[in-house]
Scaffold this active site. Structure first.
Site, short mmCIF file in Angstrom:
data_model
loop_
_atom_site.label_atom_id
_atom_site.label_comp_id
_atom_site.label_asym_id
_atom_site.label_seq_id
_atom_site.Cartn_x
_atom_site.Cartn_y
_atom_site.Cartn_z
N LYS A 204 -12.27 -0.31 -13.93
CA LYS A 204 -12.72 -1.53 -13.26
C LYS A 204 -13.22 -2.55 -14.27
O LYS A 204 -13.06 -3.77 -14.08
CB LYS A 204 -13.80 -1.20 -12.24
CG LYS A 204 -13.30 -0.47 -11.01
CD LYS A 204 -12.30 -1.30 -10.21
CE LYS A 204 -12.06 -0.74 -8.82
NZ LYS A 204 -11.08 -1.55 -8.06
N THR B 177 -16.79 2.20 3.38
CA THR B 177 -15.37 2.44 3.62
C THR B 177 -15.10 3.94 3.60
O THR B 177 -15.94 4.73 3.15
CB THR B 177 -14.48 1.78 2.55
OG1 THR B 177 -14.55 2.56 1.34
CG2 THR B 177 -14.91 0.35 2.26
N ASP C 289 3.90 2.16 -4.70
CA ASP C 289 2.83 2.56 -5.61
C ASP C 289 2.60 1.41 -6.58
O ASP C 289 3.51 1.02 -7.32
CB ASP C 289 3.25 3.82 -6.36
CG ASP C 289 2.16 4.36 -7.29
OD1 ASP C 289 1.23 3.62 -7.63
OD2 ASP C 289 2.28 5.53 -7.69
N VAL C 290 1.39 0.84 -6.58
CA VAL C 290 1.13 -0.33 -7.42
C VAL C 290 1.26 -0.03 -8.90
O VAL C 290 1.42 -0.95 -9.72
CB VAL C 290 -0.26 -0.95 -7.14
CG1 VAL C 290 -0.32 -1.53 -5.74
CG2 VAL C 290 -1.37 0.06 -7.39
N TYR D 37 -13.70 5.61 -13.77
CA TYR D 37 -13.60 4.56 -12.74
C TYR D 37 -14.20 3.26 -13.24
O TYR D 37 -13.58 2.19 -13.14
CB TYR D 37 -14.30 5.03 -11.47
CG TYR D 37 -14.28 4.02 -10.34
CD1 TYR D 37 -13.17 3.90 -9.53
CD2 TYR D 37 -15.38 3.20 -10.09
CE1 TYR D 37 -13.14 2.98 -8.48
CE2 TYR D 37 -15.36 2.28 -9.05
CZ TYR D 37 -14.24 2.18 -8.25
OH TYR D 37 -14.23 1.26 -7.23
N ASP E 268 0.85 -1.18 0.00
CA ASP E 268 0.00 0.00 0.00
C ASP E 268 0.89 1.24 0.00
O ASP E 268 2.10 1.14 0.22
CB ASP E 268 -0.90 0.00 1.25
CG ASP E 268 -2.15 0.83 1.10
OD1 ASP E 268 -2.02 2.06 0.92
OD2 ASP E 268 -3.27 0.28 1.17
#
Length: 235
Positions: free
Chosen positions: A148, A179, A52-53, A144, A39
């Site tokens: 996805k 969340t 950073d992914v 987004y 993360d």
């Protein structure tokens, strides 16, 4: 029933510092697995890795530490991402690029880091995390939902590619989940929206974690599938 994804190996969860990723990490840890969290922030896992992914080199280096410190990776769950609402005409090329780099790129980078070891071992489980919006779309969610949605295509294609070598790849696509990503003023928290859902509430992070654990430990017959805990938002 357990499958090749359980026991005897480490689990890696991207986006493990909070929300869905933290719940998944805790649930996997409760099964006795050693869990590494990747993360931008420190995570409450056996091995907390900050990277950073969207940076493939950083991901490869971080997951190399997992192999060295926790052992071979048998489970990967790719949760890392962020949410942003914008009208389509206001989505700049930079915002399109960043959304795709983090969601699709981050998923691909994590998979590229763990797949060689899984294929060599002849087994493993990968769970990608998409979104109910990839299935049903949403106003002001174009970039987004597109990112996805790309994860869905990647998941199905990778599943076909590696299934005969013992690696199962599936996807969890949660609906609106309670969340910190959903601000108090988010339309997804609005009472009028919640009343449109058959369950009349947001999904809980522990419920998403249970869906992931099912695919890891019980769903040995699932390959390239999408499980969507979404409170009935998409049926």
């Amino acid at each position: 029933m357990t499958t090749s994804g359980s026991g005897g190996g480490a689990a890696v969860v991207t986006g493990a510092a909070s929300g869905i990723g933290a719940s998944i990490s805790a649930r996997l840890s409760a099964t006795g697995r050693r869990v590494a969290g990747l993360d931008l922030q420190e995570s409450d896992t056996d091995l907390s890795l900050v990277a950073d992914v969207s940076d493939r080199g950083a991901v490869l280096n971080a997951l190399g530490r997992v192999q060295d410190e926790l052992g071979p990776v048998s489970v990967l769950v790719t949760v890392a991402g962020y949410y942003e609402m914008l009208p389509a005409q206001e989505i700049t090329p930079e915002k399109w690029r960043r959304m795709l780099e983090v969601h699709l790129g981050g998923t691909c980078n994590a998979c590229a880091a763990v797949l060689p070891g899984m294929l060599e071992a002849g087994g493993g489980t990968i769970i990608t995390v998409s979104s109910e919006l990839a299935l049903g779309g949403g106003a002001e969610d174009a970039h987004y939902a597109a990112a996805k949605g790309a994860i869905l295509g990647f998941t199905k294609s990778l599943a076909v590619e590696v299934a005969d070598r013992g690696v199962r790849v599936n996807c969890v696509a949660p609906g609106p989940t309670d969340t910190p990503l959903l601000e108090p003023t988010s339309p997804w928290r609005d009472k009028a929206f919640l009343e449109t859902l058959p369950l009349r509430r947001l999904v809980r992070t522990d419920e998403v974690a249970e869906a992931v654990l099912f695919l890891v430990d019980e769903g040995g017959f699932f390959c390239g599938q999408v499980l969507s805990p979404n409170a009935g938002a998409v049926i």
